[in-house]
Design an enzyme around this catalytic site. Structure first.
Site, mmCIF file in Angstrom:
data_model
loop_
_atom_site.group_PDB
_atom_site.id
_atom_site.type_symbol
_atom_site.label_atom_id
_atom_site.label_comp_id
_atom_site.label_asym_id
_atom_site.label_seq_id
_atom_site.Cartn_x
_atom_site.Cartn_y
_atom_site.Cartn_z
ATOM 1 N N PRO A 175 7.754 6.626 2.698
ATOM 2 C CA PRO A 175 8.516 7.882 2.559
ATOM 3 C C PRO A 175 7.868 9.114 3.186
ATOM 4 O O PRO A 175 7.445 10.049 2.495
ATOM 5 C CB PRO A 175 8.655 8.021 1.044
ATOM 6 C CG PRO A 175 7.412 7.384 0.511
ATOM 7 C CD PRO A 175 7.144 6.212 1.425
ATOM 8 N N CYS A 176 7.849 9.135 4.510
ATOM 9 C CA CYS A 176 7.289 10.296 5.196
ATOM 10 C C CYS A 176 8.117 11.553 4.951
ATOM 11 O O CYS A 176 7.624 12.671 5.150
ATOM 12 C CB CYS A 176 7.154 10.020 6.690
ATOM 13 S SG CYS A 176 8.680 9.514 7.506
ATOM 14 N N HIS A 177 9.359 11.390 4.494
ATOM 15 C CA HIS A 177 10.195 12.562 4.195
ATOM 16 C C HIS A 177 9.686 13.335 2.979
ATOM 17 O O HIS A 177 10.119 14.465 2.750
ATOM 18 C CB HIS A 177 11.653 12.131 3.956
ATOM 19 C CG HIS A 177 11.835 11.191 2.814
ATOM 20 N ND1 HIS A 177 11.654 9.819 2.930
ATOM 21 C CD2 HIS A 177 12.179 11.403 1.500
ATOM 22 C CE1 HIS A 177 11.883 9.242 1.772
ATOM 23 N NE2 HIS A 177 12.194 10.183 0.888
#
Length: 216
Positions: A175-177
């Site tokens: 989850p780089c967001h």
């Protein structure tokens, strides 16, 4: 309807432009260097989601990539993946693709934010450490790049963390967001800022008090 614009992100346009982008990506997937012909160990297929189609690449054992189809860096990612895995990519299904499709369906339906599909991580030791640490951020929580660097005991490496974050080939799953600026601002996201905002809002259901962790 959203469709890709050359300036990046999505713009109002018709389905014809989306089809053009998809066809270009199909050519990128099927572009096989001569030395890899006959080594179709990796399979690729589309996964439809409420915020756009994704391309998943996997083999019998693990997922190697899952990205929104309009990400500008995706053709380059596919080329690097072929080189790292020493395999051509052919359209088809694998157990890893089936599994991630089911998990993404649960995620978008609000049933579960957990992804258990095995991942094949192609990157430097530091890059893989960043990706692994990203997976420890709970859904509904955002961290700053500096905070993640601190977790890695590399407090001055926030720019390197940002580069590793941008190189992540597993949209949503890694989850780089969930990384934001130290002031809470939504910084760049390969899938488009509008998607980053959508994902963060979607994940609030899994945390009653979502927030941004300070960099210190």
């Amino acid at each position: 309807m959203h469709a890709w614009s050359e300036e990046g992100g999505w713009a109002e346009a018709g389905s014809m432009r989306q089809q053009e982008v998809r066809e270009a990506l199909i050519r990128a997937v099927e572009e096989t260097p001569p030395q890899l012909k006959g080594r179709d160990l990796l399979k690729a297929d589309w996964i439809d989601t409420p915020i756009g189609a994704m391309l998943a690449v996997g083999d019998r054992h693990a997922l190697h990539l899952v990205e929104f189809f309009d990400r500008k860096a995706l053709p380059g990612e596919l080329a690097r993946l072929r080189k790292a895995a020493r395999s051509a990519i052919a359209f088809g299904r694998s157990a890893a693709i089936d599994k991630i499709e089911a998990e993404l369906a649960d995620y978008f339906a609000g049933r579960s934010p957990v992804f258990a599909t095995p991942l094949a991580l192609h990157g430097s030791d530091f890059t893989r450490q960043v990706w692994q640490e990203l997976r420890q951020i709970p859904a509904g929580i955002c961290l700053s790049y500096a905070a993640l660097a601190g977790r890695l005991e590399r407090p001055s490496a926030f720019r390197a963390v940002a580069r590793a974050n941008g190189a992540n080939p597993f949209a949503i799953v890694v989850p780089c967001h969930r990384l934001v600026g130290s002031d809470g601002a939504l910084t760049g996201y390969g899938g488009g800022i509008w998607r980053k905002r959508w994902l963060i809002e979607h994940e609030r259901r899994w945390n009653r008090s979502p927030g941004v962790a300070p960099h210190d």
